[in-house]
Structure formats: C-alpha cells, structure tokens
Scaffold this active site. Structure first.
Site, mmCIF file in Angstrom:
data_model
loop_
_atom_site.group_PDB
_atom_site.id
_atom_site.type_symbol
_atom_site.label_atom_id
_atom_site.label_comp_id
_atom_site.label_asym_id
_atom_site.label_seq_id
_atom_site.Cartn_x
_atom_site.Cartn_y
_atom_site.Cartn_z
ATOM 1 N N LYS A 52 -21.816 -55.681 8.364
ATOM 2 C CA LYS A 52 -20.445 -55.225 8.077
ATOM 3 C C LYS A 52 -20.489 -53.938 7.257
ATOM 4 O O LYS A 52 -19.713 -53.015 7.484
ATOM 5 C CB LYS A 52 -19.655 -56.333 7.366
ATOM 6 C CG LYS A 52 -19.288 -57.482 8.309
ATOM 7 C CD LYS A 52 -18.769 -58.738 7.613
ATOM 8 C CE LYS A 52 -18.565 -59.861 8.638
ATOM 9 N NZ LYS A 52 -18.191 -61.142 8.074
ATOM 10 N N GLN A 96 -17.348 -64.205 2.615
ATOM 11 C CA GLN A 96 -18.201 -64.662 3.716
ATOM 12 C C GLN A 96 -18.369 -66.182 3.654
ATOM 13 O O GLN A 96 -18.723 -66.736 2.607
ATOM 14 C CB GLN A 96 -19.572 -63.954 3.645
ATOM 15 C CG GLN A 96 -20.490 -64.243 4.812
ATOM 16 C CD GLN A 96 -19.982 -63.690 6.153
ATOM 17 O OE1 GLN A 96 -19.333 -62.655 6.210
ATOM 18 N NE2 GLN A 96 -20.276 -64.387 7.230
ATOM 19 N N ASP A 119 -9.647 -61.100 7.358
ATOM 20 C CA ASP A 119 -10.214 -62.170 8.187
ATOM 21 C C ASP A 119 -9.107 -62.921 8.934
ATOM 22 O O ASP A 119 -9.386 -63.637 9.897
ATOM 23 C CB ASP A 119 -10.925 -63.197 7.293
ATOM 24 C CG ASP A 119 -12.434 -63.047 7.306
ATOM 25 O OD1 ASP A 119 -12.980 -62.574 8.318
ATOM 26 O OD2 ASP A 119 -13.060 -63.412 6.292
HETATM 27 N N1 GUN Z 1 -18.630 -66.816 8.675
HETATM 28 C C1 GUN Z 1 -18.798 -66.838 10.020
HETATM 29 N N2 GUN Z 1 -17.862 -66.068 10.627
HETATM 30 C C2 GUN Z 1 -17.097 -65.540 9.635
HETATM 31 C C3 GUN Z 1 -15.990 -64.654 9.627
HETATM 32 O O1 GUN Z 1 -15.479 -64.202 10.665
HETATM 33 N N3 GUN Z 1 -15.488 -64.359 8.390
HETATM 34 C C4 GUN Z 1 -16.006 -64.871 7.248
HETATM 35 N N4 GUN Z 1 -15.429 -64.524 6.091
HETATM 36 N N5 GUN Z 1 -17.040 -65.690 7.226
HETATM 37 C C5 GUN Z 1 -17.583 -66.027 8.416
#
Ligand code: GUN
Length: 290
Positions: A52, A96, A119
């Site tokens: 990211k 996350q 998200d």
């Molecule tokens: N863990 C797995 N996929 C995601 C996601 O799209 N966002 C977040 N914050 N954590 C994740």
C-alpha cells in the site's frame, strides 16, 4: 479461457490516479495522504501494508505507516484512531486486519470517522452501500467490480454464486452484483459453510466469486463450462523451493479449473492488485471530499 489480469488493470488505474495527482499538485494543492495502522508483526499484513505504501509513492500520494506493538491495549488503539480522525493532514486511513484477539474489532471499526474510512468498513459506509448511496465501497469488492467492468463481462441476468459471507468481501460483493447497474443485475446466491449441495450450486453458477479462505477449495468438477471465476483467496503455504519460504495459493484449483472457464483470475495477479488500486481510488475520493 482468458485471464482477468488485475495486474494490468491496476497499472492502468494507478496511471489514471497519478495524472489526477499531478494536476492537483500543478495547481499548488497538496497530494492526498493515506495512513495505515499496523498492529503487531503478522507477515502477510506487513506485506500488504508495504504494498500500500509502495502504491501511494507510485501515484504521488503521501503515506504514513503507524506501527503498534501487538500488546497495545484497545484504549490505546482507540486513542490513535481518534488522533487520525482529527488529523487534517490525513485524508483517509485503514487499520490493517486482523488485529490481535484481545482487541474488539467492531469497537475499532466503529471508532473510525466514516469520512476517513477508505476501507468502507464502518456502519455508515456499509449502510450507504446497501442503499445504493455514494460511499467508500470496500476495496476488494470494488476491485472485482472494476475488473468485470474493464473486461466488459456480461453479468445481467446471470447466476452469480458468492462463496463466503464475510463483511469485507462476500456480503458487499453480493449487494453490488445484485444491484441495478452495470456490472450488476445478476441473480445472486450467497453460499457458506452451512450451505447444502454446494457442488450442485456452484455448477449452476455463470459467475463464481470465491472468498472462502480455503486453499484450492473449488475444483474443476464444481465449475460449469464457460463460467467466469473470480478467486479472492490468498493463503501462504510453506514452500521450501521459494526464496520467501512460502507461496500464495488461492481458493480455486487454478490449473484444473482454468480449462473450463471463459474468464478466470489468478493469484497473485488478479483480485489482489485490484484491491490495492481501489484503496487508492477511495483515498483520492476522500481527498476530493475534503
Ligand atoms: N485485511 C485483509 N484485507 C483487508 C482490507 O481490505 N483492509 C484492511 N484494513 N485489512 C485487511
């Protein structure tokens, strides 16, 4: 069979975003800024957050990674979220997942300001999604829709079977696929661990979206000839022949299933890169909302 190439599509999306950021900066604006909170040292999460950050750099966004120990209390994490909610320099942020078990995940998601929830996990954004109102659509379902859109996959009137009912993928993708939109207008069935006659159900799918978290769960005998198969799974499986000591495996037995499909995604160049690109799109949106 044609591959749905998320790597290629996401490159195009990043280029589009980069152009927009260049235009913002050329007019004297500051770049969009994404923050990611990483609690603990889970290897896969570390990797996702690193990607990211790399994506942000590529499109010209600022990014901040906030690393917290896995022993942090729920209150300390809530305090950090409150700080980010009130930080005018941060347009959007993510926590996350998964987070350590002693912290209540719902409490954390509820604490995120919906305007910064890139998200799309908080109740207001999920509610807006269900109502078809403007929102941040969570990154993985949005990435899947974008992939279907860019490959012009016919979805109207098709039977779409979604394997998995998670808040992050299964439930929102089912809403999106059934919406009166393009892509969309599909007849959707959500299947899960208690579904009876799963094989027969999968065999009736024109579009099969698999987000069940079990490696190579979908085998060729479960797939109708000519189906479109989207594999959301990505699990690390130990593999001594790889430098990293593992390889990523999807929820679909790709090698055998691919022979039967019209279109299929592959791990890790399918849904994963599209998810990352969607997060960038949401962050740009958060910036533009101000
Ligand atoms: N863990 C797995 N996929 C995601 C996601 O799209 N966002 C977040 N914050 N954590 C994740």
């Amino acid at each position: 069979m044609q591959l749905l190439d998320g790597k290629l599509c996401s490159e195009k999306i990043r280029k589009e975003i980069k152009k927009e950021v260049e235009a913002i900066v050329a007019k004297g604006g500051r770049p969009p800024h994404l923050a990611a909170v990483l609690v603990g040292n889970d290897g896969a999460s570390e990797n996702y957050v690193a990607f990211k950050v790399k994506d942000c750099a590529e499109v010209g966004f600022d990014s901040t990674t906030i690393r917290l120990k896995d022993t942090i209390s729920e209150q300390e994490l809530l305090n950090k979220i409150n700080e980010l909610n009130n930080d005018e320099k941060i347009d959007g942020f993510i926590v996350q997942l998964p987070i350590p078990k002693h912290i209540n995940e719902s409490n954390i998601i509820l604490a995120i300001d919906s305007k910064k929830d890139v998200d799309g996990f908080c109740p207001e954004n999920v509610g807006n999604l269900a109502l078809g109102l403007p929102t941040y659509i969570s990154a993985t379902p949005n990435g899947i829709m974008e992939l279907l859109r860019r490959y012009d996959i016919e979805t109207e009137g098709k039977h779409c079977v979604v394997l998995g009912r998670s808040n992050i993928v299964g439930t929102p993708i089912a809403v999106l696929m059934s919406r009166n939109s393009t892509p969309g207008n599909a007849t959707v069935t959500i299947a899960h661990s208690r579904t009876a006659n799963l094989k027969e159900l999968c065999l009736s799918a024109d579009i099969l979206i698999v987000a069940i978290g079990k490696t190579e769960f979908v085998t060729a005998d479960m797939v109708k000839g000519g189906a479109v198969v989207i594999d959301v799974g990505q699990t690390r499986v130990p593999d001594d022949s790889k430098k990293a000591g593992f390889r990523n495996v999807g929820d679909v037995d790709f090698e055998n299933v691919k022979e039967k499909c019209s279109y299929i995604t592959y791990v890790t160049g399918g849904v994963g890169p599209m998810t990352r690109a969607s997060l960038l799109q949401n962050t740009l949106k958060a910036y533009q909302r101000g």
